[in-house]
Design a protein around this motif. Sequence first.
Motif, PDB file in Angstrom:
ATOM      1  N   GLU A 153      -1.252  -3.699  -5.842  1.00 29.81           N
ATOM      2  CA  GLU A 153      -1.636  -2.779  -4.946  1.00 29.81           C
ATOM      3  C   GLU A 153      -0.421  -2.109  -4.390  1.00 29.81           C
ATOM      4  N   ASP A 154      -0.569  -0.637  -4.690  1.00 29.44           N
ATOM      5  CA  ASP A 154       0.663   0.320  -4.179  1.00 29.44           C
ATOM      6  C   ASP A 154       0.868  -0.005  -2.675  1.00 29.44           C
ATOM      7  N   SER A 155      -0.386  -0.084  -1.697  1.00 30.08           N
ATOM      8  CA  SER A 155      -0.152  -0.285  -0.550  1.00 30.08           C
ATOM      9  C   SER A 155       0.180  -1.360   0.139  1.00 30.08           C
ATOM     10  N   LEU A 156       0.243  -2.405  -0.775  1.00 33.40           N
ATOM     11  CA  LEU A 156       0.437  -3.857  -0.261  1.00 33.40           C
ATOM     12  C   LEU A 156       1.988  -4.443  -0.759  1.00 33.40           C
ATOM     13  N   ASN A 157       2.459  -5.215   0.109  1.00 28.84           N
ATOM     14  CA  ASN A 157       3.765  -6.025  -0.278  1.00 28.84           C
ATOM     15  C   ASN A 157       3.089  -7.422  -0.693  1.00 28.84           C
ATOM     16  N   THR A 158       3.116  -8.010  -1.760  1.00 35.12           N
ATOM     17  CA  THR A 158       2.820  -9.069  -2.139  1.00 35.12           C
ATOM     18  C   THR A 158       3.562 -10.020  -2.816  1.00 35.12           C
TER      19      THR A 158
END
Length: 303
Positions: A153-158
């Motif tokens: 997800e572009d909005s998440l740091n995974t």
Amino acid sequence: MNIRDLEYFQRLALEKNYSKVADFYHVSQPTITYAVKRLETELNVSLVNRNQAHKNITLTPAGRQFLLHVNSILRELRIAKQEMTHFTAKKLPLGLPPIIGNYYFPKLSPKLLQADILPHLIIQREGSENLLRQIKLGRLDVGLIGSLDAIHEDSLNTEILTKKKFKIVAAPTHPLATKKTVAFADLGDEKFLLLSEQYVHHHAFARLSQSSNTDPKIIYQSDDLDILKGMIKSGMGIGFLAELAVSPDDNLVTIDLSDLTQPQFLISLIHRNSSIVTPIMEELLALIRQVVTEDENKKVQKD
């Protein structure tokens, strides 16, 4: 550009009626009309098609495009407010699914106490899918999330911390208990006791059923892991659980699957890219990584 004007416009796109929006915000109808006109003047474009006969509106193509930006702006603003609340309250919400939490939190909590993080932590226990949604909405800062596939997800740091196997679980008295491995396709006559659909396990079981072209008999599903393990122990059926869901104290037998293609239980550390990484959050992330790494090292040494 006024935030309140954007909120009025977003609601107008939903209600399609000036009066309903005015009633919702407890303001006069002209207030809503002037707000839309201000936006149109600033953008130099018509945002709505007005139908006086039916007293309703529809969005112009420009209005529909602008609405996408408005939704994004207001969503980010809500997330920012949530983050500021967590920041000023010095509280750190952490999402832990039940199985992952039960396995890792007893190992993590002494380190959190020593680092003086535990008193600031708010633990939220739900299924991984719900927790992931809470992180996206800004209601949670950090989550240790289970999944079958890597989360992009572009909005998440995974960050994938580890991968665990799914196992067949049986009572010590069950005929399968003497086996080291078993093919999923050979379990067609067995009675399965499964976790409910809110768990990743349900989707992993469905994938195995499809890949092996089998239709296993599911006699019961439960949200409660302890109840499920008790039923397996009593011999009512066999289970399908991630390896970290079963401890030696459960007095259950775990059997490896021999299938060449089988799902894995991915455990990822997730937070939003826009999150303010405070010193306490940075230390929490480091301690979670440390605990998972130490656990993996112990497993390697044991094997």
